[in-house]
Design a protein around this motif. Structure first.
Motif, PDB file in Angstrom:
ATOM      1  N   ILE A  92       0.864  -1.184   0.000  1.00  0.00           N
ATOM      2  CA  ILE A  92       0.000   0.000   0.000  1.00  0.00           C
ATOM      3  C   ILE A  92       0.895   1.227   0.000  1.00  0.00           C
ATOM      4  CG2 ILE A  92      -1.680   1.318   1.345  1.00  0.00           C
ATOM      5  CD1 ILE A  92      -2.670  -1.382   2.478  1.00  0.00           C
ATOM      6  N   THR A 121      -3.364   8.059   2.345  1.00  0.00           N
ATOM      7  CA  THR A 121      -2.904   7.630   3.667  1.00  0.00           C
ATOM      8  C   THR A 121      -3.070   8.707   4.737  1.00  0.00           C
ATOM      9  OG1 THR A 121      -0.628   8.272   3.114  1.00  0.00           O
ATOM     10  CG2 THR A 121      -1.259   5.971   2.721  1.00  0.00           C
ATOM     11  N   ILE A 127      -6.259   2.934   4.922  1.00  0.00           N
ATOM     12  CA  ILE A 127      -5.258   1.869   4.819  1.00  0.00           C
ATOM     13  C   ILE A 127      -5.880   0.537   5.226  1.00  0.00           C
ATOM     14  CG2 ILE A 127      -3.074   1.011   5.757  1.00  0.00           C
ATOM     15  CD1 ILE A 127      -2.207   3.956   6.031  1.00  0.00           C
ATOM     16  N   THR A 135      -0.721  -8.470   1.850  1.00  0.00           N
ATOM     17  CA  THR A 135      -0.141  -7.144   2.046  1.00  0.00           C
ATOM     18  C   THR A 135       1.043  -7.257   3.001  1.00  0.00           C
ATOM     19  OG1 THR A 135      -2.307  -6.101   1.747  1.00  0.00           O
ATOM     20  CG2 THR A 135      -0.564  -4.761   2.723  1.00  0.00           C
ATOM     21  N   ILE A 138       3.656  -1.088   3.925  1.00  0.00           N
ATOM     22  CA  ILE A 138       3.005   0.205   3.724  1.00  0.00           C
ATOM     23  C   ILE A 138       4.108   1.219   3.445  1.00  0.00           C
ATOM     24  CG2 ILE A 138       1.549   2.009   4.730  1.00  0.00           C
ATOM     25  CD1 ILE A 138       0.462  -0.104   6.666  1.00  0.00           C
ATOM     26  N   ILE A 156      -0.267   4.945  11.651  1.00  0.00           N
ATOM     27  CA  ILE A 156      -0.006   3.964  10.586  1.00  0.00           C
ATOM     28  C   ILE A 156       0.966   2.900  11.079  1.00  0.00           C
ATOM     29  CG2 ILE A 156       0.901   3.650   8.252  1.00  0.00           C
ATOM     30  CD1 ILE A 156      -0.074   6.515   7.659  1.00  0.00           C
ATOM     31  N   ALA A 160       0.594  -1.164  10.837  1.00  0.00           N
ATOM     32  CA  ALA A 160       1.619  -2.021  10.245  1.00  0.00           C
ATOM     33  C   ALA A 160       2.092  -3.079  11.239  1.00  0.00           C
ATOM     34  CB  ALA A 160       2.790  -1.167   9.776  1.00  0.00           C
ATOM     35  N   PHE A 167       6.841  -1.076   7.554  1.00  0.00           N
ATOM     36  CA  PHE A 167       6.359   0.293   7.399  1.00  0.00           C
ATOM     37  C   PHE A 167       7.524   1.170   6.937  1.00  0.00           C
ATOM     38  CE2 PHE A 167       4.615   4.224   9.841  1.00  0.00           C
ATOM     39  CZ  PHE A 167       4.189   4.785   8.645  1.00  0.00           C
TER      40      PHE A 167
END
Length: 373
Positions: A92, A121, A127, A135, A138, A156, A160, A167
């Protein structure tokens, strides 16, 4: 050691062999060995070089990471980080990434089976909605290039971590002086060191910092195997630039605020993109200052043409983060590789102007922007 001292004395402080206060340029490809497999720590300059090592250890110290890695360009750094993923993995990414990042994902890594989603984001919930079973990472730019969209690194990072994903944060616009993503939950930080870290528009380079030794071993394997390294002379140039990062960034930020306040009073300016850390909650803890990058949209393309013809102090050029002010039209320059329908969707219009505010006298910068005088 505080940042302003760390940037001078961090990493490798001088040369232990000769006592030189600056790291020399070790312009060599290989190193003599005492016996087979017995050496002083250096075998071959693709694998390790003392000048490049100076850059790598300094950026690791400044970002608060376990290990740093220097590459021949920002795109080489980004590509090497993406090589941590394998065919069939999904990543992502921020929807408003640098055009070169979009291009390498959409035109190169796609061919090797990497799946990807470009997502806004700035809202962590977006997300969550795009996470798949495959996945694995990120990738966030914050602020983004060129719309200056900011994402909450800490939030975020929690997503993650909960989903066992890597991340990655592109910290090019902020530099470790203004923002330290690893302390907020990122696993990897990367920079186009061509920009603020070099600071003088005289070197092309990329840097990566990882939070732990396990990732460090993986990144070093990729760096050595692929070989997209930064050479000794360019490493030396980059080190010289990095030493003045703090004083330059203070001036960039100071000038940018004056320019933003001036733009606010211009009728022909439709919208200004600039992080407002004084009024946005999480940014007060995430960013030390708003940086030196400004994007703004004008009401007509005629104003774009008029501004370009009015330039005396500011230079029309791609890139950013140098001591000189640089201006560009992202839709036709840095982000031209992004299809027009995608550019229009996210707001990179033909009337969007990106300004990297330099350290010149701010009155001269404003004179160039004052197209109605």
């Amino acid at each position: 050691m505080k940042f302003n001292s760390l940037i001078i004395h961090g990493g490798v402080d001088g040369d232990k062999t000769t006592g030189a206060v600056t790291i020399p340029i070790y312009q060599t490809s290989t190193y003599a060995q005492e016996a087979i497999g017995k050496h002083s720590g250096y075998e071959y300059s693709r694998t390790q070089n003392p000048t490049r090592e100076g850059v790598e250890k300094l950026i690791a110290d400044l970002e608060g990471g376990a290990r740093g890695f220097a590459f021949g360009s920002g795109m080489a750094a980004i590509s090497s980080v993406l090589m941590l993923l394998k065919s069939g993995d999904h990543i992502i990414l921020s929807d408003d990434v640098y055009g070169g990042t979009f291009r390498v994902v959409d035109k190169i890594f796609k061919n090797f089976g990497l799946e990807y989603s470009f997502v806004d984001t700035t809202h962590a919930e977006n997300i969550k909605d795009h996470i798949r079973e495959n996945t694995k990472a990120i990738y966030v730019e914050t602020p983004t290039n060129p719309l200056m969209k900011v994402s909450n690194i800490q939030e975020i990072g929690k997503i993650a971590n909960k989903n066992n994903m890597i991340f990655i944060v592109d910290n090019t616009f902020m530099t470790p002086y203004l923002q330290r993503p690893l302390s907020l939950g990122a696993d990897i930080v990367l920079h186009s060191a061509t920009k603020y870290l070099g600071g003088h528009s005289d070197v092309v380079a990329g840097l990566v910092v990882v939070k732990d030794e396990q990732l460090g071993e993986k990144m070093h394997f990729i760096q050595n195997a692929v070989g997209a390294i930064l050479g000794p002379f360019d490493s030396w140039i980059l080190l010289k630039g990095m030493k003045t990062l703090a004083v330059r960034m203070d001036r960039h930020c100071q000038n940018a605020k004056v320019v933003v306040n001036w733009l606010k009073n211009q009728d022909w300016v439709r919208k200004i993109y600039y992080p407002k850390i004084d009024i946005e909650g999480f940014l007060k803890d995430q960013m030390r200052d708003s940086g030196g990058m400004i994007s703004f949209e004008v009401s007509s393309e005629k104003y774009v043409d008029k501004m370009i013809s009015n330039l005396r102090t500011i230079t029309l050029a791609e890139s950013l983060g140098g001591i000189e002010s640089l201006i560009s039209i992202p839709a036709k320059m840095t982000h031209a590789s992004i299809p027009k329908d995608i550019r229009d969707k996210i707001g990179i219009t033909d009337t969007l102007i990106r300004l990297s505010v330099g350290i010149e006298d701010v009155e001269d910068i404003i004179k160039d922007l004052d197209i109605l005088k």
